[in-house]
Design an enzyme around this catalytic site. Sequence first.
Site, PDB file in Angstrom:
ATOM      1  N   GLY A  11       0.830  -1.211   0.000  1.00  0.00           N
ATOM      2  CA  GLY A  11       0.000   0.000   0.000  1.00  0.00           C
ATOM      3  C   GLY A  11       0.861   1.256   0.000  1.00  0.00           C
ATOM      4  N   GLY A 102       5.962  -1.910   3.707  1.00  0.00           N
ATOM      5  CA  GLY A 102       5.602  -2.383   5.040  1.00  0.00           C
ATOM      6  C   GLY A 102       6.109  -3.787   5.302  1.00  0.00           C
ATOM      7  N   SER A 105       6.063  -6.402   2.489  1.00  0.00           N
ATOM      8  CA  SER A 105       7.083  -6.152   1.466  1.00  0.00           C
ATOM      9  C   SER A 105       8.460  -6.583   1.963  1.00  0.00           C
ATOM     10  CB  SER A 105       7.127  -4.672   1.103  1.00  0.00           C
ATOM     11  OG  SER A 105       5.846  -4.222   0.779  1.00  0.00           O
ATOM     12  N   ILE A 127       0.876   3.490   6.439  1.00  0.00           N
ATOM     13  CA  ILE A 127       0.019   4.284   7.349  1.00  0.00           C
ATOM     14  C   ILE A 127      -0.386   3.469   8.574  1.00  0.00           C
ATOM     15  CG2 ILE A 127      -0.882   5.743   5.477  1.00  0.00           C
ATOM     16  CD1 ILE A 127      -3.587   4.121   5.884  1.00  0.00           C
ATOM     17  N   ASP A 128      -0.150   2.150   8.545  1.00  0.00           N
ATOM     18  CA  ASP A 128      -0.595   1.285   9.662  1.00  0.00           C
ATOM     19  C   ASP A 128       0.362   1.332  10.857  1.00  0.00           C
ATOM     20  OD1 ASP A 128      -2.590   0.533   7.916  1.00  0.00           O
ATOM     21  OD2 ASP A 128      -1.562  -1.292   7.269  1.00  0.00           O
ATOM     22  N   ARG A 155     -16.940  15.901  14.844  1.00  0.00           N
ATOM     23  CA  ARG A 155     -17.256  16.357  16.214  1.00  0.00           C
ATOM     24  C   ARG A 155     -18.248  17.535  16.168  1.00  0.00           C
ATOM     25  NH1 ARG A 155     -16.537  14.239  21.128  1.00  0.00           N
ATOM     26  NH2 ARG A 155     -14.327  13.801  20.889  1.00  0.00           N
ATOM     27  N   MET A 170      -8.528   3.209   9.072  1.00  0.00           N
ATOM     28  CA  MET A 170      -7.767   2.076   8.535  1.00  0.00           C
ATOM     29  C   MET A 170      -6.792   1.541   9.597  1.00  0.00           C
ATOM     30  SD  MET A 170      -6.854   2.737   4.566  1.00  0.00           S
ATOM     31  CE  MET A 170      -7.963   2.158   3.299  1.00  0.00           C
ATOM     32  N   GLY A 171      -5.847   0.726   9.164  1.00  0.00           N
ATOM     33  CA  GLY A 171      -4.873   0.170  10.103  1.00  0.00           C
ATOM     34  C   GLY A 171      -4.649  -1.305   9.906  1.00  0.00           C
TER      35      GLY A 171
HETATM   36  O1  F6P Z   1      -1.648  -1.261   4.680  1.00  0.00           O
HETATM   37  C1  F6P Z   1      -2.227  -0.059   4.349  1.00  0.00           C
HETATM   38  C2  F6P Z   1      -3.714  -0.233   4.148  1.00  0.00           C
HETATM   39  O2  F6P Z   1      -4.259   1.019   3.763  1.00  0.00           O
HETATM   40  C3  F6P Z   1      -4.486  -0.790   5.333  1.00  0.00           C
HETATM   41  O3  F6P Z   1      -4.728   0.184   6.314  1.00  0.00           O
HETATM   42  C4  F6P Z   1      -5.718  -1.309   4.648  1.00  0.00           C
HETATM   43  O4  F6P Z   1      -6.344  -2.329   5.403  1.00  0.00           O
HETATM   44  C5  F6P Z   1      -5.165  -1.852   3.359  1.00  0.00           C
HETATM   45  O5  F6P Z   1      -3.960  -1.154   3.121  1.00  0.00           O
HETATM   46  C6  F6P Z   1      -6.043  -1.728   2.151  1.00  0.00           C
HETATM   47  O6  F6P Z   1      -5.471  -2.476   1.133  1.00  0.00           O
HETATM   48  P1  F6P Z   1      -5.702  -2.257  -0.421  1.00  0.00           P
HETATM   49  O7  F6P Z   1      -4.922  -1.070  -0.835  1.00  0.00           O
HETATM   50  O8  F6P Z   1      -5.178  -3.493  -1.048  1.00  0.00           O
HETATM   51  O9  F6P Z   1      -7.164  -2.064  -0.611  1.00  0.00           O
END
Ligand code: F6P
Length: 320
Positions: A11, A102, A105, A127-128, A155, A170-171
């Site tokens: 990602g 990440g 990879s 970003i995770d 908010r 996400m995460g």
């Molecule tokens: O690993 C980064 C991320 O954005 C995660 O937060 C999310 O679950 C995933 O990639 C989404 O994956 P893709 O880009 O394959 O839809």
Amino acid sequence: MQRIGVVTAGGDAPGMNAAIRSIVRMAIFHGLEVMGIERGYMGLIEGQTRPLSPRSVSGIINLGGTILKTARCEEMKSSRGIQKAVDILKTHRIEGLIVIGGDGSFRGASELHRASELPVIGVPATIDNDVAGTDTTIGFDTAVNAALFAIDRIRDTATSHERIFVVEVMGSKRGFLALEAGLAGGAEFILVPEIEYNLQDICKKLKQGREKGKTSEIIVMAEGAGNSSFIVDQIRKETEYEVRLTVLGYIQRGGPPTARSRILANQFGAYAVELLLKGAEKRMVGIKGQKIISVDLDYSWKQRRELDTRLYRLAEILSA
Ligand code: F6P
């Protein structure tokens, strides 16, 4: 060593471009040639390379995404895929590889090193923030700020309508992004996969909060912490308050990197080149406190990075 390769894999994350720029300029400063590999490991297997010069990385320090493009690549999980990648690296006379990505990879990068004996350096960018061996990754700070930007706006409307909002961030399977965005956004509840929660309990606390004078609440949940639509339905049924769901999605992955993400990218990229020049074989760059460090590349994906439970507890206490 004359020629190195650089690839962005998995990602994308804001700051990857700043890392590419740093690698290219630092490598050329030291007299190396740099080949950019396009479309992640998929492009590597297919031999999609192009030379990178200091000018080809002009004007990208402020751009999200990756100019080299990226892709998810199933083939790199097989020994056939790895062998194809090794062959391409050898054909293109690439003597060292820098992988920006990440933990997934880096697993591929370790295999690549084992199969080729070529030096491989990982630059953590996701970003995770779920990479062991570094306090933080390129792009994480930007994603936390993107989520926070949204939470602050939510908010306002939550307060005006006296509603409960569930904000899904996400995460992947981890809760780092939810925890930091939730703490910074003053969330009443933060749901992460690492810490068990009980919906009945949450509903009870929501009611108690209203009795004590709260009129709206934000619940930040990690995408890996359960089914957000189900959670919204349950809270609505149990409490009879108005509940809304916002799934932030890919907005968290784009946009200009923050200063923090860019600075980290500059430091990580440059250090990755220095490690190659020093003869490192298989390392990942990282940061511990204020110090740029490196760890064995295998550590980055074999070890599990722990969530800071003290930070979680702090958010709980402050949400009173
Ligand atoms: O690993 C980064 C991320 O954005 C995660 O937060 C999310 O679950 C995933 O990639 C989404 O994956 P893709 O880009 O394959 O839809």
